[in-house]
Design an enzyme around this catalytic site. Structure first.
Site, PDB file in Angstrom:
ATOM      1  N   LYS A   1       7.335 -12.355   5.517  1.00  0.00           N
ATOM      2  CA  LYS A   1       5.970 -11.816   5.572  1.00  0.00           C
ATOM      3  C   LYS A   1       5.308 -12.318   4.308  1.00  0.00           C
ATOM      4  CE  LYS A   1       3.648  -7.371   4.999  1.00  0.00           C
ATOM      5  NZ  LYS A   1       2.379  -8.001   4.756  1.00  0.00           N
TER       6      LYS A   1
ATOM      7  N   SER B   1       2.244 -12.554   2.056  1.00  0.00           N
ATOM      8  CA  SER B   1       0.935 -12.005   1.679  1.00  0.00           C
ATOM      9  C   SER B   1       0.445 -12.698   0.416  1.00  0.00           C
ATOM     10  CB  SER B   1       1.034 -10.496   1.454  1.00  0.00           C
ATOM     11  OG  SER B   1       1.143  -9.827   2.677  1.00  0.00           O
TER      12      SER B   1
ATOM     13  N   TYR C   1       9.434  -9.760   2.175  1.00  0.00           N
ATOM     14  CA  TYR C   1       8.006  -9.469   2.055  1.00  0.00           C
ATOM     15  C   TYR C   1       7.528 -10.039   0.715  1.00  0.00           C
ATOM     16  CZ  TYR C   1       3.830  -6.375   1.891  1.00  0.00           C
ATOM     17  OH  TYR C   1       2.558  -5.854   1.807  1.00  0.00           O
TER      18      TYR C   1
ATOM     19  N   SER D   1      -3.464  -5.169   7.438  1.00  0.00           N
ATOM     20  CA  SER D   1      -4.132  -3.869   7.559  1.00  0.00           C
ATOM     21  C   SER D   1      -5.273  -3.907   8.568  1.00  0.00           C
ATOM     22  CB  SER D   1      -4.682  -3.446   6.190  1.00  0.00           C
ATOM     23  OG  SER D   1      -5.703  -4.352   5.792  1.00  0.00           O
TER      24      SER D   1
HETATM   25  C1  LIG Z   1      -2.887  -6.640  -0.472  1.00  0.00           C
HETATM   26  C2  LIG Z   1      -2.939  -6.122   0.929  1.00  0.00           C
HETATM   27  O1  LIG Z   1      -3.081  -4.949   1.139  1.00  0.00           O
HETATM   28  N1  LIG Z   1      -2.829  -7.018   1.879  1.00  0.00           N
HETATM   29  C3  LIG Z   1      -2.839  -6.669   3.294  1.00  0.00           C
HETATM   30  C4  LIG Z   1      -3.877  -7.443   4.055  1.00  0.00           C
HETATM   31  O2  LIG Z   1      -3.847  -7.063   5.386  1.00  0.00           O
HETATM   32  C5  LIG Z   1      -5.271  -7.160   3.470  1.00  0.00           C
HETATM   33  O3  LIG Z   1      -5.562  -5.791   3.550  1.00  0.00           O
HETATM   34  C6  LIG Z   1      -6.313  -7.928   4.261  1.00  0.00           C
HETATM   35  O4  LIG Z   1      -6.037  -9.292   4.227  1.00  0.00           O
HETATM   36  C7  LIG Z   1      -7.733  -7.668   3.701  1.00  0.00           C
HETATM   37  O5  LIG Z   1      -7.867  -8.235   2.433  1.00  0.00           O
HETATM   38  C8  LIG Z   1      -1.466  -6.934   3.883  1.00  0.00           C
HETATM   39  O6  LIG Z   1      -0.971  -8.193   3.508  1.00  0.00           O
HETATM   40  C9  LIG Z   1      -0.529  -5.860   3.399  1.00  0.00           C
HETATM   41  C10 LIG Z   1       0.408  -5.472   4.428  1.00  0.00           C
HETATM   42  O7  LIG Z   1       0.577  -6.124   5.419  1.00  0.00           O
HETATM   43  C11 LIG Z   1       1.123  -4.207   4.242  1.00  0.00           C
HETATM   44  O8  LIG Z   1       0.493  -3.189   4.322  1.00  0.00           O
HETATM   45  O9  LIG Z   1       2.301  -4.226   4.006  1.00  0.00           O
END
Ligand SMILES: CC(=O)N[C@@H]([C@@H](O)[C@H](O)[C@H](O)CO)[C@@H](O)CC(=O)C(=O)O
Length: 275
Positions: A175, A177, A145, A220
């Site tokens: 994963k 991010s 991750y 999310s």
């Molecule tokens: C920094 C953060 O929370 N990033 C989210 C994104 O889904 C993010 O909420 C989304 O791109 C909106 O900015 C995910 O990458 C995090 C994620 O998948 C997790 O909860 O582990």
């Protein structure tokens, strides 16, 4: 062939689940069954990522993380395709305990972030940490991750992935991010046999990552924009790029609205652990 490599590939949308809390900051296990049904029936999302950033896994106790993981696996049985548990922790022992536990309860995979306080100073130190965690669950697919903005660890994913399966035989994917599409693209590019899952984690930019070779996405917003994101995936699959772009713009407008809303909000205590 390891048991892990015979597993079905993790693809499509994966919701990073929120950990439901009561008003008193206790985990509200009672809604997890409904949550599963909502994801599957209303959002068309059939895989989940538990105890990650969205799930506030690092703000929960080890005992809470175990219980949350168990509840999702139990309630998701015969309904969800895959339940991946994030087991990263600052303590290697705790991370190993969570990895072992994920295997015992029948999770489909584990993911680990880099330890972010006393940070690994180079790629080999990080790989060694990940390897020790993965070894605690030798039958489970392992995902790294990568979330440098939160961990502060800037080791490029492309560098880390180079030769990773020799060190971590259960390695199954990434994963990612982060917004560095050069790094992401190079990860995909070096995986010539296409055996790994490349799961993008910046929901507002997923379309660009699909072009770059993402095989799925963890985020999310798939908790509530799963249907829309699935339409985007479908349009992309059909090579209808103009519709795919319209869906992405729509998702971006929504996320931008939520981000602005959050900035305007005063944090309310006791609803979650990170407010
Ligand atoms: C920094 C953060 O929370 N990033 C989210 C994104 O889904 C993010 O909420 C989304 O791109 C909106 O900015 C995910 O990458 C995090 C994620 O998948 C997790 O909860 O582990």
């Amino acid at each position: 062939m390891t048991m892990a490599s015979s597993k079905k590939k993790l693809e499509g949308l994966v919701a990073a689940t929120i950990t439901p809390m009561t008003e008193n900051g206790e985990i509200n296990f009672s809604v997890i069954g409904q949550y599963v049904d909502y994801l599957v029936e209303e959002q068309g999302v059939k895989s989940i990522f538990v105890n990650g950033t969205t799930g506030e896994g690092l703000s929960l106790s080890i005992s809470e993380r175990r219980q949350v993981a168990e509840e999702w696996v139990t309630k998701g049985r015969n309904k969800l395709d895959q339940v991946v548990i994030h087991v990263g922790a600052l303590s290697l022992k705790e991370s190993q305990e969570l990895a072992k536990h994920a295997a015992e309860i029948g999770a489909d995979g584990i993911a680990v972030i880099a330890p972010f306080f006393l940070k690994p100073w180079n790629k080999d130190v990080l790989i060694n940490f990940l390897k020790e965690v993965a070894a605690a669950a030798p039958a489970l697919p392992f995902y790294y991750y990568h979330i440098p903005a939160l961990t502060g660890i800037k080791i490029r994913a492309e560098e880390l992935l180079d030769g990773i399966q020799d060190k971590i035989p259960t390695f199954q994917g990434l994963k990612f991010s982060d917004t560095d599409l050069l790094d992401f693209g190079q990860c995909v590019d070096q995986n010539q046999q296409r055996q790994f899952a490349f799961l993008f984690g910046v929901d507002e930019q997923l379309l660009s990552a699909l072009v770059m070779g993402a095989t799925g996405a963890v985020g999310s917003t798939y908790n509530y924009l799963g249907k829309k994101a699935n339409q985007m995936l479908e349009a992309f699959e059909q090579k209808d790029f103009s519709s795919a772009l319209n869906y992405q713009f729509c998702i971006q407008r929504f996320i931008n609205f939520v981000v602005k809303l959050a900035k305007g909000c005063k944090a309310e205590p006791a609803k979650g652990r990170d407010t």
